[in-house]
Design a protein around this motif. Sequence first.
Motif, PDB file in Angstrom:
ATOM      1  N   THR A 108      53.052  91.260 -10.994  1.00 60.56           N
ATOM      2  CA  THR A 108      53.976  92.025 -10.171  1.00 60.56           C
ATOM      3  C   THR A 108      55.046  91.088  -9.605  1.00 60.56           C
ATOM      4  OG1 THR A 108      52.745  91.675  -8.125  1.00 60.56           O
ATOM      5  CG2 THR A 108      52.092  93.546  -9.508  1.00 60.56           C
ATOM      6  N   GLU A 109      56.134  91.708  -9.150  1.00 60.98           N
ATOM      7  CA  GLU A 109      57.192  90.903  -8.555  1.00 60.98           C
ATOM      8  C   GLU A 109      56.700  90.186  -7.307  1.00 60.98           C
ATOM      9  OE1 GLU A 109      60.496  93.490  -8.003  1.00 60.98           O
ATOM     10  OE2 GLU A 109      60.921  93.655 -10.133  1.00 60.98           O
ATOM     11  N   GLU A 110      55.800  90.826  -6.551  1.00 60.95           N
ATOM     12  CA  GLU A 110      55.247  90.185  -5.363  1.00 60.95           C
ATOM     13  C   GLU A 110      54.434  88.948  -5.732  1.00 60.95           C
ATOM     14  OE1 GLU A 110      54.307  89.523  -1.352  1.00 60.95           O
ATOM     15  OE2 GLU A 110      55.839  90.746  -2.340  1.00 60.95           O
ATOM     16  N   GLU A 111      53.666  89.044  -6.824  1.00 59.30           N
ATOM     17  CA  GLU A 111      52.889  87.884  -7.266  1.00 59.30           C
ATOM     18  C   GLU A 111      53.806  86.745  -7.708  1.00 59.30           C
ATOM     19  OE1 GLU A 111      48.789  89.972  -8.926  1.00 59.30           O
ATOM     20  OE2 GLU A 111      50.566  89.891 -10.212  1.00 59.30           O
ATOM     21  N   LEU A 112      54.866  87.093  -8.449  1.00 59.37           N
ATOM     22  CA  LEU A 112      55.812  86.063  -8.837  1.00 59.37           C
ATOM     23  C   LEU A 112      56.444  85.407  -7.614  1.00 59.37           C
ATOM     24  CD1 LEU A 112      57.749  87.644 -11.851  1.00 59.37           C
ATOM     25  CD2 LEU A 112      56.132  85.755 -11.927  1.00 59.37           C
ATOM     26  N   ARG A 113      56.815  86.209  -6.652  1.00 64.92           N
ATOM     27  CA  ARG A 113      57.467  85.685  -5.459  1.00 64.92           C
ATOM     28  C   ARG A 113      56.578  84.683  -4.738  1.00 64.92           C
ATOM     29  NH1 ARG A 113      57.993  86.741   0.049  1.00 64.92           N
ATOM     30  NH2 ARG A 113      56.359  88.306   0.031  1.00 64.92           N
ATOM     31  N   GLN A 114      55.278  84.903  -4.748  1.00 64.12           N
ATOM     32  CA  GLN A 114      54.364  84.052  -3.999  1.00 64.12           C
ATOM     33  C   GLN A 114      53.876  82.848  -4.788  1.00 64.12           C
ATOM     34  OE1 GLN A 114      51.323  86.712  -2.599  1.00 64.12           O
ATOM     35  NE2 GLN A 114      52.666  87.671  -1.087  1.00 64.12           N
ATOM     36  N   GLY A 115      54.295  82.727  -6.055  1.00 69.29           N
ATOM     37  CA  GLY A 115      53.947  81.553  -6.831  1.00 69.29           C
ATOM     38  C   GLY A 115      52.975  81.875  -7.952  1.00 69.29           C
ATOM     39  N   PHE A 116      53.075  81.100  -9.034  1.00 70.98           N
ATOM     40  CA  PHE A 116      52.202  81.359 -10.167  1.00 70.98           C
ATOM     41  C   PHE A 116      52.008  80.064 -10.953  1.00 70.98           C
ATOM     42  CE2 PHE A 116      56.572  82.348 -11.319  1.00 70.98           C
ATOM     43  CZ  PHE A 116      56.761  81.725 -12.539  1.00 70.98           C
ATOM     44  N   ARG A 117      51.130  80.104 -11.929  1.00 73.59           N
ATOM     45  CA  ARG A 117      50.820  78.954 -12.762  1.00 73.59           C
ATOM     46  C   ARG A 117      51.080  79.303 -14.219  1.00 73.59           C
ATOM     47  NH1 ARG A 117      47.635  74.738 -11.651  1.00 73.59           N
ATOM     48  NH2 ARG A 117      46.709  75.802  -9.878  1.00 73.59           N
ATOM     49  N   ILE A 118      51.680  78.329 -14.934  1.00 71.55           N
ATOM     50  CA  ILE A 118      51.766  78.436 -16.388  1.00 71.55           C
ATOM     51  C   ILE A 118      51.277  77.102 -16.947  1.00 71.55           C
ATOM     52  CG2 ILE A 118      53.564  80.192 -16.596  1.00 71.55           C
ATOM     53  CD1 ILE A 118      55.607  77.943 -16.908  1.00 71.55           C
ATOM     54  N   GLY A 119      50.200  77.143 -17.692  1.00 72.64           N
ATOM     55  CA  GLY A 119      49.637  75.914 -18.236  1.00 72.64           C
ATOM     56  C   GLY A 119      49.279  74.944 -17.124  1.00 72.64           C
ATOM     57  N   ASP A 120      49.809  73.707 -17.202  1.00 70.34           N
ATOM     58  CA  ASP A 120      49.515  72.681 -16.201  1.00 70.34           C
ATOM     59  C   ASP A 120      50.417  72.762 -14.969  1.00 70.34           C
ATOM     60  OD1 ASP A 120      47.656  71.670 -17.997  1.00 70.34           O
ATOM     61  OD2 ASP A 120      49.100  70.279 -18.895  1.00 70.34           O
ATOM     62  N   TRP A 121      51.375  73.670 -14.978  1.00 68.82           N
ATOM     63  CA  TRP A 121      52.396  73.676 -13.928  1.00 68.82           C
ATOM     64  C   TRP A 121      52.178  74.803 -12.914  1.00 68.82           C
ATOM     65  CZ3 TRP A 121      55.999  69.915 -13.385  1.00 68.82           C
ATOM     66  CH2 TRP A 121      56.203  69.061 -14.474  1.00 68.82           C
ATOM     67  N   GLU A 122      52.376  74.461 -11.641  1.00 70.52           N
ATOM     68  CA  GLU A 122      52.510  75.461 -10.594  1.00 70.52           C
ATOM     69  C   GLU A 122      53.996  75.725 -10.389  1.00 70.52           C
ATOM     70  OE1 GLU A 122      50.681  74.011  -7.080  1.00 70.52           O
ATOM     71  OE2 GLU A 122      48.635  74.407  -7.762  1.00 70.52           O
ATOM     72  N   VAL A 123      54.367  76.981 -10.332  1.00 68.53           N
ATOM     73  CA  VAL A 123      55.758  77.378 -10.125  1.00 68.53           C
ATOM     74  C   VAL A 123      55.870  77.960  -8.717  1.00 68.53           C
ATOM     75  CG1 VAL A 123      57.671  78.769 -10.974  1.00 68.53           C
ATOM     76  CG2 VAL A 123      55.972  77.867 -12.585  1.00 68.53           C
ATOM     77  N   PRO A 136      69.510  76.153 -10.401  1.00 71.28           N
ATOM     78  CA  PRO A 136      69.246  77.576 -10.122  1.00 71.28           C
ATOM     79  C   PRO A 136      69.196  78.460 -11.358  1.00 71.28           C
ATOM     80  CG  PRO A 136      70.779  76.679  -8.522  1.00 71.28           C
ATOM     81  CD  PRO A 136      70.566  75.607  -9.533  1.00 71.28           C
ATOM     82  N   ARG A 137      70.164  78.285 -12.273  1.00 74.02           N
ATOM     83  CA  ARG A 137      70.173  79.173 -13.445  1.00 74.02           C
ATOM     84  C   ARG A 137      69.019  78.852 -14.388  1.00 74.02           C
ATOM     85  NH1 ARG A 137      75.757  79.502 -15.905  1.00 74.02           N
ATOM     86  NH2 ARG A 137      76.134  81.168 -14.427  1.00 74.02           N
ATOM     87  N   VAL A 138      68.663  77.570 -14.511  1.00 75.17           N
ATOM     88  CA  VAL A 138      67.501  77.193 -15.331  1.00 75.17           C
ATOM     89  C   VAL A 138      66.239  77.815 -14.754  1.00 75.17           C
ATOM     90  CG1 VAL A 138      66.113  75.256 -16.153  1.00 75.17           C
ATOM     91  CG2 VAL A 138      68.611  75.066 -16.117  1.00 75.17           C
ATOM     92  N   PHE A 139      66.118  77.760 -13.420  1.00 74.41           N
ATOM     93  CA  PHE A 139      64.958  78.387 -12.775  1.00 74.41           C
ATOM     94  C   PHE A 139      64.971  79.898 -13.027  1.00 74.41           C
ATOM     95  CE2 PHE A 139      61.778  79.281  -9.685  1.00 74.41           C
ATOM     96  CZ  PHE A 139      61.120  78.082  -9.455  1.00 74.41           C
ATOM     97  N   GLY A 140      66.184  80.490 -13.036  1.00 76.70           N
ATOM     98  CA  GLY A 140      66.282  81.920 -13.312  1.00 76.70           C
ATOM     99  C   GLY A 140      65.784  82.281 -14.694  1.00 76.70           C
ATOM    100  N   VAL A 141      66.056  81.416 -15.699  1.00 76.47           N
ATOM    101  CA  VAL A 141      65.551  81.662 -17.049  1.00 76.47           C
ATOM    102  C   VAL A 141      64.019  81.666 -17.050  1.00 76.47           C
ATOM    103  CG1 VAL A 141      65.383  80.700 -19.373  1.00 76.47           C
ATOM    104  CG2 VAL A 141      67.602  80.775 -18.218  1.00 76.47           C
ATOM    105  N   LEU A 142      63.422  80.698 -16.342  1.00 73.07           N
ATOM    106  CA  LEU A 142      61.960  80.642 -16.273  1.00 73.07           C
ATOM    107  C   LEU A 142      61.392  81.928 -15.667  1.00 73.07           C
ATOM    108  CD1 LEU A 142      59.214  79.275 -16.457  1.00 73.07           C
ATOM    109  CD2 LEU A 142      59.736  78.098 -14.304  1.00 73.07           C
ATOM    110  N   ILE A 143      62.012  82.412 -14.596  1.00 71.50           N
ATOM    111  CA  ILE A 143      61.506  83.630 -13.961  1.00 71.50           C
ATOM    112  C   ILE A 143      61.674  84.829 -14.883  1.00 71.50           C
ATOM    113  CG2 ILE A 143      61.761  85.180 -11.984  1.00 71.50           C
ATOM    114  CD1 ILE A 143      60.469  82.444 -11.391  1.00 71.50           C
ATOM    115  N   ALA A 144      62.794  84.893 -15.593  1.00 72.23           N
ATOM    116  CA  ALA A 144      62.987  85.998 -16.545  1.00 72.23           C
ATOM    117  C   ALA A 144      61.886  86.006 -17.600  1.00 72.23           C
ATOM    118  CB  ALA A 144      64.364  85.885 -17.200  1.00 72.23           C
ATOM    119  N   LEU A 145      61.501  84.824 -18.057  1.00 68.28           N
ATOM    120  CA  LEU A 145      60.406  84.722 -19.022  1.00 68.28           C
ATOM    121  C   LEU A 145      59.077  85.103 -18.383  1.00 68.28           C
ATOM    122  CD1 LEU A 145      61.446  81.317 -20.641  1.00 68.28           C
ATOM    123  CD2 LEU A 145      61.500  83.552 -21.783  1.00 68.28           C
ATOM    124  N   ALA A 146      58.864  84.652 -17.147  1.00 70.74           N
ATOM    125  CA  ALA A 146      57.587  84.914 -16.484  1.00 70.74           C
ATOM    126  C   ALA A 146      57.394  86.400 -16.206  1.00 70.74           C
ATOM    127  CB  ALA A 146      57.509  84.122 -15.171  1.00 70.74           C
TER     128      ALA A 146
END
Length: 626
Positions: free
Chosen positions: A3-18, A36-46
Amino acid sequence: MPTEEELRQGFRIGDWEVLPLRGVLRRDGLEEKPEPRVFGVLIALARRDGDLVTRDELVDELWDGRPTSDEPINRCLSQLRRHLGDKSRPHRYVETLTRRGYRLVQPVEPLETEEEEAQAPAETAAAAPAARWKPVGAALAVVALAWLVWTVWPPGEFRSIGVMPFENTSQDPANNYLVAGFKDELVNTLHNIPDFSVKSSRVGHSGEEVTAIASSLGVDAVLSGRVHRVGDELQIFYTVEDGRTGDVVATAGIDGPVSEIFQLQEDLARMVRRDLFGKSSQQLISRTRPANFGAYDRYMRGLYALDRRQDSSSLEEAIELFRETIRLDENFGPAYLMLANAYLLLATYRDAPADEMSEAAIATVEEGMSVDESIRDAANAIFGFVYHQQMQWLKAEEAYRAATTSDVVDPNAFNWYSRMLASVGRLDASLEQALIALEMDPTSAVINSRVALAYLWLGDTRKSEEFFERAKKFGASGPTHMMGYALFLFREGRSDDAYDISRDAAQVAGGSEAWIDPVFAALGDASHRDTALAAVDEAVSQDGISRQIEFIVRTVLGDLDGAMGVARLLESEGEVFEMDLLFIPEVEPLREHPDFGKLLDALGVSDYWRARDCTWTGAGAVCESG
């Protein structure tokens, strides 16, 4: 999918915490800070959690639907893979699906509850709902992209903010001036918010908790940011944190061409205001806008050099850059102000002839006022400084009052006003003005040193020590500051420490050190007085001791006639030492000298006191009017 709320509060992909609220990727103590835009690409993928994200979808979400070539998207993907350590094929994190788009290889896993709670900003009943994760297109065509990542709006809750130095993530020192200039203009624009205090920090606070930073600055919120330049494009990313709780209030980003830096700065200021207070129809317009970017670029470079005026040739470089600014835009008033300021400082830092520099400063600021009326009030600080040098105290005070009540106020105007008041013995009033300057610029080494000296002259050793330590922390290193600190240490009975600082100060000033041992010996044993005075005489003959040190040393050693001889130099040579020394506790014996009153008459202090109905109390002049 998360959910968007879960993304907002942080998540993990592989070895990384986002950690979106902080704008960082974290793994084994290592933190990466994507643009900022690179981070936006990551969130779009997530958000798709392994499903396909097409190029068109990325353009819609991150480029506001405008036609975009493949190169910017490829660059963002390449940088994201670099941050994730995912350069080699087959990719472990971001997979390219030929002619279709991209997807995350690793699953998106929400972080544990404890981590969520640590990141999530506190929401009160009065706060508006958190904004959804959705890129927001810029309202103006000049902005390439502006988006709000997540925001909690606490209407009316914040009354002040401290703005930290922005980080230059381009890894190119040549862009430092641009990053510093962007931050300074953001501060200037935020000053337009009514009933809101903005404090600019000159130093970073690496490793300190946000609550501690806010406490030291005396603010409710703290803003930190970073600027990344790629060619002619700027990306700016910032975070606002609640200084009372440490919670993240907002994380946002904006980017666009460097030639539109004013529009970027104003849009960012509006975003910050929205983060703090919610939506508003108020327009925030920077007070200083040159006609073209070339002029502004020179101006920012000049400010950067001026701020580093103690470095070799930086002051001269600043003067030339301000002259170039005026050549490119002869109607840009602030450049005239800064050029006049630099001329005055040239006399202080490079021993240029004071009269010539004062004439150049006045001519410059008068020319500036003729083309830009908006600088008239602020220009009074220049007039006040020159009148001070000429010992026209009433004119200096009138000019400083106009400067310190103008719409655009430089904290240095309060600092200069403080020095002027101390020069006529108004020590309490001097401290008041220094503290106002400190409120505006709490991490200035010069202003903290001024406050330390003001407390020292008034005999408040506890506060004096506090601000001497603060000034040292922020880089104060001038001879006046060091000798003031030595006097404080001697007053506290710490003679050994005072001795060490005195030697350091003499070395910084480039003078003789031969007088120091005899003088400290005489301070401990009066039988060495004649030897000490002989050493001082020798240092004077070699121009190896400053007038202010000679004045104090002769006074405390009881050579009152010699001290009065030094003081009389003020009558013909201008302020050869800071005149507030005439009124400090250590000089009380000299104030009983039969010629002291005549000296005050010659210096215009007596006339000033009569005009202001001042009375000497033994601890400074107290005035009924003014």
